[in-house]
Design a protein around this motif. Structure first.
Motif: not given
Length: 289
Positions: A121, A123, A229-230, A242-244, A261
């Motif tokens: 992770t 952040e 990103m994860r 997974y991105c948001e 990634l």
């Protein structure tokens, strides 16, 4: 770019940042939990005697029976065998579709996360949900716009606290976190909240399966400028991402994108402070509060 893109209010933030759509009630999870409980009692087992046989803690078994936690695949298979459930648990599991407190577009990731062997992770916006304290999380919930109701806040905190058990229960899962230094300097929630958060992160960082690195405030080159990103690795050694953003969440299955990634995350690991220096910085920050 392939993969599944789902857009909506707040992406995964319903669970991670506290900003997002209303948590959905899960009748299917409650029903599955009742089926597990019925077969467990039929077998003459208590939660305390059933938990070690199925390989999960008593609180986890209780959460599943109460419909508060999505059952991992290995739990379903072990429970089916131990309880001699005639295929009923596998059948009920096929109809599970909702998790209370989790945004619909985040649930696919949450299901994989619960069984991952590696979870990375990065952040830059806020402390990740897996590392949050209750006070920090509730600060995010209370400041959400549009405002959340008391029931929504409780559902979101319940979901988050349940996910946090992964850090201690999945002892063979490798957790890596890269966090921007400014997340701790912002003092979200005030000095007392941040002091408790720092203590908590320092405690979690002592777990053998958890690594916490801090990306320093001043850094001339940074591989993560495209945002948080994860990445996770499944038991079958498949990787997903997974991105948001504020208004979208993207589950990534495209191997080429996931590889990109991974490359960025590996570079950030070298750009961030070492594990020892990261903990030393967090301890110094804690001492100034």
């Amino acid at each position: 770019m392939s993969g599944l893109r789902v857009c909506g209010r707040g992406s995964d933030v319903t669970d991670e940042t506290g900003a997002g759509g209303e948590p959905e009630v899960s009748d299917s999870l409650r029903a599955f939990g009742e089926v597990v409980k019925a077969f467990r009692k039929r077998a003459g087992l208590t939660q305390e005697t059933f938990a070690p046989e199925v390989g999960y803690s008593v609180p986890t078994v209780a959460s599943i029976e109460q419909g508060r936690r999505f059952p991992p695949r290995d739990f379903i298979e072990r429970a089916e065998r131990i309880l001699d459930a005639f295929g009923a648990l596998r059948g009920a599991a096929r109809h599970l579709s909702r998790q209370p407190g989790l945004a619909s577009w985040f649930r696919q990731w949450a299901r994989l996360e619960a069984e991952a062997v590696s979870l990375y992770t990065y952040e830059c916006r806020l402390i990740p949900g897996l590392l949050q304290t209750e006070a920090y999380a509730r600060t995010l919930f209370v400041n959400q716009l549009p405002p959340l109701g008391d029931g929504q806040i409780e559902a979101q905190w319940t979901a988050r606290a349940d996910r946090q058990r992964l850090l201690r229960e999945r002892v063979n899962t490798a957790f890596s976190f890269i966090l921007e230094e400014h997340l701790f300097l912002r003092r979200t929630g005030g000095t007392d909240v941040m002091r408790e958060l720092l203590d908590h992160v320092l405690e979690i960082a002592q777990l053998r399966n958890v690594e916490v690195q801090v990306m320093p405030l001043v850094r001339e080159s940074h591989a993560g400028l495209d945002g948080p990103m994860r990445l996770l690795e499944t038991q079958e050694n498949k990787w997903f991402g997974y991105c948001e953003g504020q208004e979208s969440g993207q589950f990534i299955a495209d191997s080429k994108v996931v590889s990109m990634l991974q490359m960025r995350y590996a570079r950030m690991r070298s750009q961030a402070l070492t594990l020892e220096d990261s903990l030393s910085l967090l301890q110094r920050m804690r001492g100034t509060l």
